[in-house]
Design an enzyme around this catalytic site. Structure first.
Site, mmCIF file in Angstrom:
data_model
loop_
_atom_site.group_PDB
_atom_site.id
_atom_site.type_symbol
_atom_site.label_atom_id
_atom_site.label_comp_id
_atom_site.label_asym_id
_atom_site.label_seq_id
_atom_site.Cartn_x
_atom_site.Cartn_y
_atom_site.Cartn_z
ATOM 1 N N SER A 156 0.777 -1.250 -0.035
ATOM 2 C CA SER A 156 -0.055 -0.195 0.118
ATOM 3 C C SER A 156 0.916 1.310 -0.195
ATOM 4 O O SER A 156 0.625 2.259 -0.650
ATOM 5 C CB SER A 156 -0.943 0.068 1.126
ATOM 6 O OG SER A 156 -0.381 -0.270 2.320
ATOM 7 N N ARG A 160 6.822 -8.802 -6.949
ATOM 8 C CA ARG A 160 7.392 -10.209 -6.970
ATOM 9 C C ARG A 160 6.606 -10.882 -8.112
ATOM 10 O O ARG A 160 7.297 -11.781 -8.783
ATOM 11 C CB ARG A 160 7.345 -10.854 -5.644
ATOM 12 C CG ARG A 160 8.336 -10.148 -4.669
ATOM 13 C CD ARG A 160 8.268 -11.390 -3.275
ATOM 14 N NE ARG A 160 9.331 -10.679 -2.054
ATOM 15 C CZ ARG A 160 10.330 -11.058 -2.017
ATOM 16 N NH1 ARG A 160 10.685 -11.828 -3.048
ATOM 17 N NH2 ARG A 160 10.885 -10.477 -1.009
ATOM 18 N N GLY A 189 6.701 9.180 8.736
ATOM 19 C CA GLY A 189 5.390 10.268 9.265
ATOM 20 C C GLY A 189 3.959 9.635 9.328
ATOM 21 O O GLY A 189 3.836 8.511 9.127
ATOM 22 N N ALA A 191 -1.520 4.801 4.029
ATOM 23 C CA ALA A 191 -1.565 4.814 2.609
ATOM 24 C C ALA A 191 -3.027 5.140 1.803
ATOM 25 O O ALA A 191 -2.932 5.938 0.830
ATOM 26 C CB ALA A 191 -1.149 3.743 2.058
ATOM 27 N N LYS A 243 6.673 3.121 17.131
ATOM 28 C CA LYS A 243 5.316 3.539 17.310
ATOM 29 C C LYS A 243 4.385 2.401 17.053
ATOM 30 O O LYS A 243 3.148 2.165 17.330
ATOM 31 C CB LYS A 243 4.817 4.759 16.489
ATOM 32 C CG LYS A 243 5.069 4.574 14.936
ATOM 33 C CD LYS A 243 4.021 3.997 14.082
ATOM 34 C CE LYS A 243 4.577 3.931 12.874
ATOM 35 N NZ LYS A 243 3.657 3.291 11.876
ATOM 36 N N ARG A 252 -2.709 -0.836 10.231
ATOM 37 C CA ARG A 252 -2.548 -2.140 10.382
ATOM 38 C C ARG A 252 -2.324 -2.854 11.630
ATOM 39 O O ARG A 252 -2.702 -3.875 12.076
ATOM 40 C CB ARG A 252 -1.693 -2.742 9.222
ATOM 41 C CG ARG A 252 -1.714 -2.582 7.782
ATOM 42 C CD ARG A 252 -0.957 -2.766 6.880
ATOM 43 N NE ARG A 252 0.043 -1.966 6.873
ATOM 44 C CZ ARG A 252 1.373 -1.852 6.189
ATOM 45 N NH1 ARG A 252 1.648 -2.769 5.026
ATOM 46 N NH2 ARG A 252 2.119 -0.771 6.013
ATOM 47 N N ASN A 253 -1.384 -1.955 12.281
ATOM 48 C CA ASN A 253 -0.921 -2.626 13.809
ATOM 49 C C ASN A 253 -2.233 -2.549 14.501
ATOM 50 O O ASN A 253 -2.297 -3.345 15.475
ATOM 51 C CB ASN A 253 0.327 -1.761 14.082
ATOM 52 C CG ASN A 253 1.486 -2.114 13.342
ATOM 53 O OD1 ASN A 253 2.084 -3.176 13.479
ATOM 54 N ND2 ASN A 253 1.875 -1.401 12.533
#
Length: 343
Positions: free
Chosen positions: A15, A36, A138, A142, A193, A257-258
């Site tokens: 992303s 890939r 930063g 995305a 972070k 995502r985290n």
């Protein structure tokens, strides 16, 4: 819009790599986006979108996807590396022969390489010592970048000319690029972070209050800067976009995502289930263990990271994170004073 046009290569068609490709192409640069899988490359070129990572976001005409590293890198004067940390070194090794001396290389990966506890810029120095190296970091989710919602980012490098070139190449009316010579601090901010975004997602899943979340984020910032200073970073870097800015974005947004993985864990899913549900790389999961081990080795007080490691990897109850935060040793609210770092 810039005066000088570049041939840019983006290694990594996830992303964020795709978002950077969009900005560069819209700014008039030629962009080769390396992925890939040949089928993915063909689909991107035909459909003009990266349907797996950013469905519905049309790619500008200047973006060409390829599964060939040689094709992506030949004639590239600027290379952005947006590969997950686990595969970063492998791709650098494969691509080395097509990267000329003095190529500008910018890492966009917010992670830590397990073997040797290396940041991505350190891997770049190791594998591509003949290049000029910077880091981009930063509060740049995305999906919002490709939707052209205005934001800022940081290009970090001791190389002033590199910083200026990247600022010129990426800046536009919705993406503002600031600079910072503290490459290590900016990169650590981006990597660290992710840990606290996982914790924040877990906290949200169990319904903690806004006061609690603000408390957690602020103490996370204290932990991040404390750890980074031990490794040689400037604590003032953490007051910028790559520190507190990125921390706020990833700890409060369901686009992170985290945060998403943390939320799934907070709802009772196993780590394997949470990762499978996400379907993308969440760097914070690997970073939790690496940082908890390193903090113990360096004797750096990190109650949140330490508790989170026990919760995620050893099945301890989520309440341990809150307990560690509330019952740990008392620390100053602000630990660093400007005078000590004014030089």
């Amino acid at each position: 819009m810039t005066q000088n046009k570049h041939n840019a290569a983006i290694l990594g068609g996830g992303s964020f790599g795709t978002a950077m490709a969009s900005i560069l192409a819209a700014n008039g640069h030629s962009v080769n986006l390396w992925v890939r899988d040949p089928e993915t490359a063909a689909a991107i070129n035909i459909d003009r979108e990266n349907s797996r990572y950013l469905p519905g976001a049309e790619l500008p005409e200047g973006v060409t996807a390829t599964d060939s590293l040689e094709e992506a890198l030949t004639h590239a004067s600027m290379v952005f590396v947006a590969i997950p940390s686990k595969a970063f070194a492998e791709v650098l090794e494969q691509a080395r022969q097509w990267v000329p001396d003095d190529t500008l290389v910018i890492s966009c990966t917010k992670g830590i390489y397990a073997e040797g506890f290396l940041l991505m810029s350190e891997l770049l120095h190791q594998y591509w010592p003949h290049t000029r190296i910077g880091v981009l970091s930063g509060p740049n989710l995305a999906k919002e970048v490709v939707e052209q919602k205005f934001t800022g980012t940081v290009i970090a490098s001791p190389d002033e000319q590199l910083r200026q070139t990247v600022q010129d190449a990426l800046s536009c009316d919705y993406f503002r690029v600031y600079d910072n010579p503290d490459i290590y601090g900016v990169e650590l901010g981006g990597a660290l972070k992710n840990i606290y975004a996982v914790a924040s997602g877990m906290a949200a899943a169990i319904g903690v209050g806004e006061n609690s979340r603000s408390f957690l984020i602020t103490r996370a910032l204290a932990e991040m800067s404390r750890f980074a200073v031990e490794l040689g970073a400037n604590p003032m870097t953490f007051l910028g976009l790559s520190g507190v800015g990125d921390l706020i974005a990833t700890c409060t947004s369901s686009l992170s995502r985290n945060y998403q993985v943390g939320f799934q864990l907070g709802e009772g899913k196993s780590l394997e289930e949470a990762i499978a549900h996400l379907g993308q790389t969440a760097e914070g999961i690997n970073t939790i263990k690496l940082v908890a081990d390193k903090a113990a080795e360096l004797d750096v007080y990190m109650p949140l990271a330490t508790a989170l490691y026990k919760v995620v990897y050893h099945g301890k109850p989520l309440e341990l994170v809150i307990q560690n935060l509330m019952s740990g040793e008392y620390k100053h609210d602000v630990e660093f004073q400007l005078g000590a770092f004014s030089s």
